[in-house]
Motif scaffolding. Structure first.
Motif, PDB file in Angstrom:
ATOM      1  N   ALA A  36      -5.630  -2.380   1.571  1.00  0.00           N
ATOM      2  CA  ALA A  36      -6.159  -1.146   0.996  1.00  0.00           C
ATOM      3  C   ALA A  36      -6.460  -0.106   2.060  1.00  0.00           C
ATOM      4  O   ALA A  36      -6.796  -0.431   3.194  1.00  0.00           O
ATOM      5  CB  ALA A  36      -7.433  -1.450   0.205  1.00  0.00           C
ATOM      6  N   THR A  37      -6.345   1.161   1.665  1.00  0.00           N
ATOM      7  CA  THR A  37      -6.837   2.247   2.506  1.00  0.00           C
ATOM      8  C   THR A  37      -8.280   2.588   2.159  1.00  0.00           C
ATOM      9  O   THR A  37      -8.983   3.218   2.952  1.00  0.00           O
ATOM     10  CB  THR A  37      -5.975   3.508   2.344  1.00  0.00           C
ATOM     11  N   PRO A  44       0.789  -1.212   0.000  1.00  0.00           N
ATOM     12  CA  PRO A  44       0.000   0.000   0.000  1.00  0.00           C
ATOM     13  C   PRO A  44       0.831   1.276   0.000  1.00  0.00           C
ATOM     14  O   PRO A  44       1.960   1.289   0.474  1.00  0.00           O
ATOM     15  CB  PRO A  44      -0.809  -0.100   1.303  1.00  0.00           C
ATOM     16  N   VAL A 100      -8.069  -6.871  -0.523  1.00  0.00           N
ATOM     17  CA  VAL A 100      -8.551  -5.676   0.163  1.00  0.00           C
ATOM     18  C   VAL A 100      -7.836  -5.454   1.490  1.00  0.00           C
ATOM     19  O   VAL A 100      -7.889  -4.350   2.041  1.00  0.00           O
ATOM     20  CB  VAL A 100     -10.078  -5.751   0.409  1.00  0.00           C
ATOM     21  N   THR A 159     -11.271   1.145   7.547  1.00  0.00           N
ATOM     22  CA  THR A 159     -11.032   1.258   6.103  1.00  0.00           C
ATOM     23  C   THR A 159     -12.283   1.786   5.417  1.00  0.00           C
ATOM     24  O   THR A 159     -13.391   1.294   5.657  1.00  0.00           O
ATOM     25  CB  THR A 159     -10.650  -0.106   5.511  1.00  0.00           C
ATOM     26  N   VAL A 182      -3.472   0.967  -7.620  1.00  0.00           N
ATOM     27  CA  VAL A 182      -4.771   0.288  -7.636  1.00  0.00           C
ATOM     28  C   VAL A 182      -4.563  -1.213  -7.744  1.00  0.00           C
ATOM     29  O   VAL A 182      -3.765  -1.700  -8.554  1.00  0.00           O
ATOM     30  CB  VAL A 182      -5.638   0.761  -8.825  1.00  0.00           C
ATOM     31  N   HIS A 183      -5.303  -1.948  -6.929  1.00  0.00           N
ATOM     32  CA  HIS A 183      -5.396  -3.406  -7.042  1.00  0.00           C
ATOM     33  C   HIS A 183      -6.793  -3.696  -7.583  1.00  0.00           C
ATOM     34  O   HIS A 183      -7.787  -3.472  -6.896  1.00  0.00           O
ATOM     35  CB  HIS A 183      -5.197  -4.056  -5.675  1.00  0.00           C
ATOM     36  N   VAL A 206     -11.662   0.796  -0.429  1.00  0.00           N
ATOM     37  CA  VAL A 206     -12.141  -0.236  -1.343  1.00  0.00           C
ATOM     38  C   VAL A 206     -13.352   0.314  -2.088  1.00  0.00           C
ATOM     39  O   VAL A 206     -14.288   0.826  -1.471  1.00  0.00           O
ATOM     40  CB  VAL A 206     -12.544  -1.526  -0.582  1.00  0.00           C
ATOM     41  N   ALA A 223      -4.223   3.730  -1.132  1.00  0.00           N
ATOM     42  CA  ALA A 223      -4.017   2.505  -1.897  1.00  0.00           C
ATOM     43  C   ALA A 223      -5.400   1.904  -2.123  1.00  0.00           C
ATOM     44  O   ALA A 223      -6.034   1.444  -1.185  1.00  0.00           O
ATOM     45  CB  ALA A 223      -3.113   1.536  -1.147  1.00  0.00           C
ATOM     46  N   LEU A 224      -5.871   1.949  -3.362  1.00  0.00           N
ATOM     47  CA  LEU A 224      -7.229   1.516  -3.665  1.00  0.00           C
ATOM     48  C   LEU A 224      -7.278   0.055  -4.080  1.00  0.00           C
ATOM     49  O   LEU A 224      -6.390  -0.430  -4.790  1.00  0.00           O
ATOM     50  CB  LEU A 224      -7.813   2.336  -4.812  1.00  0.00           C
ATOM     51  N   THR A 225      -8.324  -0.609  -3.673  1.00  0.00           N
ATOM     52  CA  THR A 225      -8.726  -1.868  -4.289  1.00  0.00           C
ATOM     53  C   THR A 225     -10.060  -1.618  -4.953  1.00  0.00           C
ATOM     54  O   THR A 225     -10.990  -1.106  -4.317  1.00  0.00           O
ATOM     55  CB  THR A 225      -8.861  -2.999  -3.256  1.00  0.00           C
TER      56      THR A 225
END
Length: 301
Positions: A101-102, A21, A98, A130, A50-51, A104, A26-28
């Motif tokens: 992630a920060t 992240p 996820v 989150t 991005v994930h 989602v 940090a996006l999922t």
């Protein structure tokens, strides 16, 4: 999938590893359909990693190519901040992504049961606190929040298509959405250079409750033989200032997505004007879903 060079780096992800992240964002993104791709392009273009997760590996591979092309288009159109390095894209098929992630963003199909199931799984995997975002276009946020372990973490953020070209996002605060989640979504949208307009929770919120019945009526006008799709759009553009026309907009939304949204509105409001027009249902049966299929009200081949 191999790693690509600039402008987009994309890496397959081993579902047993943890994503790396960013300290701030940090996006999922869950769902590699039209909206998942668009939101991913927006985030990558603003430097966020991005994930992207989807259960279909082939769809993920196609999405990576689409994202590459749309990033190039967004750059050519000046829709991305100059001098900002592009974020890194990682793809995978497991929702376990996820955990790192920060925030989602859920962007799966517009079906309440499917969305609730996905969000319920995610709620059990993320760290408490989150930010969870549903990109639903019509389902009430609080209806989905009931499936979460911590319903106060869910916010509705309705991005319009394509997200990287439209500078405003409709933010929906559910009855149980907490202040920390509202602060987090505001910070995220600021990082994405998007203007947030916060509205109360209701079926269709504002944009879909106004726009989708209008598109439905436009489809009925064509269905009844009053005018062609092109003539309806020309009149709405030239006389009423609609930027693209309602039926070109339908093709951009995806006619199947539009039908799903109208069905939700009809079921939850009882407004018969939201019952999907037969022409829309016919186009879906024929696979004419709009731009994404190459043909809808218009031919894009």
């Amino acid at each position: 999938m191999s790693t690509k060079e600039n402008p987009l780096s994309t890496t397959p992800h081993d579902d047993h590893d943890s994503p790396q992240p960013s300290p701030r964002h940090a996006l999922t993104v869950l769902g590699a359909g039209v909206m998942g791709v668009g939101i991913t392009v927006l985030a990558l273009g603003h430097g966020l990693p991005v994930h992207l997760v989807d259960v279909d590996r082939e769809r993920l591979d196609r999405a990576a190519d689409l994202i590459d092309g749309e990033l190039r288009l967004a750059e050519l159109m000046g829709a991305l901040p100059a001098g900002t390095p592009l974020g890194t894209l990682v793809t995978g098929t497991s929702a376990k992504a996820v955990a790192g992630a920060t925030a989602v963003v859920e962007a799966v199909t517009e079906n309440a049961e499917v969305k609730a199931a996905v969000l319920a799984e995610v709620s059990g995997l993320v760290r408490p606190g989150t930010l969870l975002i549903t990109n639903t276009s019509s389902i009430p946020v609080d209806e989905l929040a009931g499936a979460l372990e911590r319903p106060e973490e869910l916010v509705g953020t309705h991005f319009m298509n394509p997200p990287y070209l439209i500078g405003t996002a409709e933010v929906v605060r559910g009855a149980r959405t907490g202040e920390p989640a509202m602060a987090a979504v505001a910070e995220l949208l600021t990082a994405l250079r998007r203007r947030a307009v916060v509205v109360r929770d209701a079926p269709g919120f504002v944009t879909s409750r106004v726009l989708h019945p209008m598109i439905n009526d436009a489809a009925r006008v064509v269905q009844e033989g009053t005018a062609t799709a092109a003539d309806v759009d020309a009149l709405m553009q030239g006389c009423l200032g609609h930027p693209t026309g309602p039926l070109r907009t339908a093709d951009l939304i995806g006619i199947d997505n539009l039908v799903d949204s109208l069905t939700v509105l009809h079921e939850r409001t009882g407004d018969d004007g939201c019952r999907p027009a037969e022409l829309l249902l016919q186009l879906v049966r024929e696979g004419r879903l709009g731009r994404k299929s190459g043909r809808g009200f218009y031919d894009y081949a």
